[in-house]
Design a protein around this motif. Structure first.
Motif, short mmCIF file in Angstrom:
data_model
loop_
_atom_site.label_atom_id
_atom_site.label_comp_id
_atom_site.label_asym_id
_atom_site.label_seq_id
_atom_site.Cartn_x
_atom_site.Cartn_y
_atom_site.Cartn_z
N ALA A 1 45.77 38.79 14.25
CA ALA A 1 46.79 38.73 12.99
C ALA A 1 46.17 39.64 12.05
O ALA A 1 46.95 40.47 11.42
CB ALA A 1 46.78 37.60 12.68
N LEU A 2 44.87 39.59 11.77
CA LEU A 2 44.44 40.60 10.82
C LEU A 2 44.09 41.95 11.03
O LEU A 2 44.72 42.90 10.32
CB LEU A 2 42.80 40.05 10.61
N ILE A 3 44.03 42.23 12.36
CA ILE A 3 44.11 43.49 12.79
C ILE A 3 45.68 44.25 12.69
O ILE A 3 45.81 45.17 12.48
CB ILE A 3 43.51 43.51 14.25
N ALA A 4 46.42 43.14 13.36
CA ALA A 4 47.98 43.62 13.39
C ALA A 4 48.41 43.94 11.84
O ALA A 4 49.10 44.80 11.60
CB ALA A 4 48.81 42.60 13.96
N THR A 5 48.02 43.16 10.97
CA THR A 5 48.42 43.38 9.47
C THR A 5 47.88 44.70 9.25
O THR A 5 48.63 45.44 8.50
CB THR A 5 47.83 42.14 8.57
N ALA A 6 46.64 44.86 9.15
CA ALA A 6 46.06 46.30 8.96
C ALA A 6 46.68 47.25 9.42
O ALA A 6 47.07 48.23 8.67
CB ALA A 6 44.61 46.02 9.14
N GLU A 7 46.97 47.17 10.94
CA GLU A 7 47.84 48.34 11.56
C GLU A 7 49.24 48.46 10.76
O GLU A 7 49.54 49.78 10.56
CB GLU A 7 47.96 47.77 12.78
N LYS A 8 50.06 47.49 10.59
CA LYS A 8 51.42 47.36 9.82
C LYS A 8 51.04 48.12 8.56
O LYS A 8 51.97 48.99 8.22
CB LYS A 8 51.90 46.30 9.77
N LEU A 9 50.07 47.88 7.74
CA LEU A 9 49.73 48.38 6.35
C LEU A 9 49.50 49.88 6.43
O LEU A 9 50.17 50.62 5.71
CB LEU A 9 48.67 47.53 5.67
N LYS A 10 48.72 50.02 7.21
CA LYS A 10 48.62 51.68 7.80
C LYS A 10 49.71 52.26 8.06
O LYS A 10 49.96 53.74 7.40
CB LYS A 10 47.39 51.72 8.88
N THR A 11 50.47 51.80 9.09
CA THR A 11 51.61 52.65 9.41
C THR A 11 52.84 52.61 8.19
O THR A 11 53.37 53.85 8.22
CB THR A 11 52.59 51.64 10.49
N ASP A 12 52.97 51.76 7.52
CA ASP A 12 53.90 51.83 6.34
C ASP A 12 53.42 52.74 5.32
O ASP A 12 54.25 53.67 4.99
CB ASP A 12 54.04 50.40 5.67
N LYS A 13 52.00 52.76 5.01
CA LYS A 13 51.47 53.83 4.27
C LYS A 13 51.60 55.17 4.80
O LYS A 13 51.86 55.98 3.97
CB LYS A 13 49.90 53.61 3.87
N GLU A 14 51.39 55.40 5.94
CA GLU A 14 51.33 56.46 6.57
C GLU A 14 52.70 57.19 6.57
O GLU A 14 52.81 58.21 6.24
CB GLU A 14 50.97 56.53 7.98
N THR A 15 53.73 56.26 6.93
CA THR A 15 55.25 56.78 6.96
C THR A 15 55.52 57.31 5.50
O THR A 15 56.07 58.12 5.31
CB THR A 15 56.02 55.64 7.21
#
Ligand SMILES: [Zn+2]
Ligand SMILES: [Zn+2]
Ligand SMILES: [Zn+2]
Ligand SMILES: [Zn+2]
Ligand SMILES: [Zn+2]
Ligand SMILES: [Zn+2]
Length: 492
Positions: free
Chosen positions: A272-286
């Motif tokens: 869950a933590l990894i997924a949250t970090a991944e989503k955050l990264k994707t959002d920021k990246e976008t």
């Protein structure tokens, strides 16, 4: 010739009673006669002499420690019953190798109970005809049944050392004699004449024998009872060992299961933590990529305008430039007034705060589950209690647990006790008390008895970790005394 109805195991008999466990020679009546140590292990005379080189020595079989005065081997009694047993075993084995012990000329075919000898055909005939052997009891070896009740047929008589012609048919029961004696000894040394200077009591040996056998049998019954108790204990110990293995197996399985679940939980949290970090990264990246595209477009627009200006100036065509200059100037003004981002719309920040991890998590993990047991040993339980309890008045009780060698118990247990009263014939439970841990295996409780019908406490079952641990018989009187005083107090 082993008969089927007898339980005689010749080899076992021979190994256990007829050969010396050190030199493996058969016992005889000479240098290799058997001597019995206090542990009831026998060795031949020769071996025992070698064994006892110092006043302190060990039994080779059971390692018991013995001390013998003056290194005197003769202090250990000779076992004359082995001679009887040896002849019994010989008669039960291959009789063709037995020589006549009377004439030594031929193989023996019979045994004379009175001569205590194996005898040949010739000597057998002599027994039938000669007056000397009149009344002797002779039996053939051919039809001899090997069964323990036949051993008495091989009994040798014991002769007096001082009077070798006389059997030891008497016993002196005098406090300082206590030994078998012959008739002559009886008459010469063991009569209470002044010169004998001792207290002698002569008796028929048979009566003494039966008396001693009976005493011995009674002792044997008692020790057999002890043996039975030990057999039960041994079974109990083995049950404990088996249950211990089973318990351990169950606990291991339970730990595996629980920790499997816990590991799954941890894995899920990690994912869950990894997924949250991944989503955050994707959002920021976008967001940043979108901004970057816009910025690139702005750069391109500005560069286009500048390139246009450069191109219109390049030909130095004055009227043409002037015709365009207002449009260009408007464009530059527009571009200048346009709002441009000054910095990225988002940062690279993704924070993983390790709250509760590290030392906290280590502490938590270390506290997950607990393996405990009790090494408390029932018989070593110490109980402190009042002999009399007054109704309505607080009383205290203390239980101290120890392990089997009276060591202190470190582990904490839950300790409760159920109390019983014996009114008339029946045993009634009258309540339960919990004890509080006071450290080092000590547990204490205090309570008040208010039930007016209770007159005594006779039994208490101590339970540790909800299992019966030890039963204690009590003798606590419960008195009414205080109730009346209490009432008086209230009146005043
Ligand atoms: Zn020996
Ligand atoms: Zn021994
Ligand atoms: Zn003979
Ligand atoms: Zn005879
Ligand atoms: Zn004698
Ligand atoms: Zn005597």
């Amino acid at each position: 010739m082993e008969s089927s109805d007898s339980n005689v195991d010749i080899e076992d008999l021979q190994r256990r009673f007829l050969e010396c466990p050190v030199c493996f020679n058969l016992f005889n009546n000479n240098d290799r006669h058997p001597r019995v140590l206090p542990c009831l292990h026998s060795y031949c005379y020769v071996c025992l002499q070698q064994l006892i080189q110092e006043s302190q020595f060990n039994c080779p079989l059971c390692k018991s420690d013995f001390y013998v005065n003056n290194i005197n081997v003769d202090l250990f009694p000779k076992d004359n019953t082995r001679r009887d047993l040896l002849d019994f075993v010989r008669a039960g084995g291959d009789t063709s190798v037995i020589q006549c012990e009377e004439c030594r000329n031929d193989r023996a075919i019979s045994r004379c109970k009175d001569c205590h000898k194996f005898i040949c055909r010739t000597c057998c005939t002599a027994h039938e005809t000669m007056q000397t052997f009149h009344g002797h009891s002779v039996f053939g070896l051919d039809d001899f049944q090997l069964s323990m009740d036949q051993v008495p047929k091989f009994r040798h008589s014991l002769m007096c050392k001082k009077h070798p012609k006389y059997e030891l048919n008497f016993f002196c029961d005098g406090p300082e004699c206590q030994k078998p004696i012959c008739l002559t000894c009886c008459l010469c040394f063991h009569t209470n004449r002044p010169e004998n200077n001792q207290n002698h009591i002569t008796r028929e040996i048979e009566a003494v024998y039966h008396e001693k056998v009976e005493k011995m049998q009674n002792k044997k019954v008692k020790i057999n009872k002890t043996e039975q108790e030990l057999v039960v204990l041994s079974k109990n110990i083995n049950e404990q060992i088996d249950k211990l293995a089973l318990n351990n197996e169950n606990i291991t399985q339970e730990i595996e299961a629980i920790f499997g679940v816990a590991a799954d939980m941890l894995q899920r949290r990690k994912d869950a933590l990894i997924a949250t970090a991944e989503k955050l990264k994707t959002d920021k990246e976008t967001l940043l990529i979108k901004q970057e595209i816009e910025v690139k477009s702005s750069i391109s627009t500005i560069r286009d305008a500048c390139t246009f200006i450069d191109q219109t100036i390049a030909s130095e065509n004055q009227p043409a430039f002037i015709l365009l200059s207002e449009t260009i100037s408007d464009r530059l003004g527009y571009l200048q007034d346009t709002h441009y981002d000054k910095q990225p719309r988002d940062s690279n920040l993704i924070l993983f705060s390790k709250t509760n991890l590290g030392a906290d998590f280590q502490r938590f993990v270390d506290s997950v589950g607990n393996i405990s047991s009790s090494v408390a040993y029932g018989p070593n339980t110490k109980l402190t209690y009042p002999l009399e309890i007054e109704k309505g008045k607080e009383f205290e009780m203390m239980i101290e647990f120890f392990n089997y060698d009276n060591g202190q118990i470190e582990d904490e247990m839950t300790v409760t006790a159920i109390f019983f009263e014996t009114p008339e014939s029946s045993l009634t439970s009258i309540g339960e008390l919990s004890f509080s841990h006071r450290g080092n295996g000590k547990y204490q409780t205090s309570s008040i008895i208010t039930d007016t019908s209770i007159t005594k406490l006779t039994k208490m079952i101590v339970q540790t970790n909800s299992e019966d641990f030890y039963t204690v018989d009590l003798e606590i009187a419960v008195s009414k005394g205080l109730e009346e005083d209490y009432a008086k107090d209230l009146i005043y």
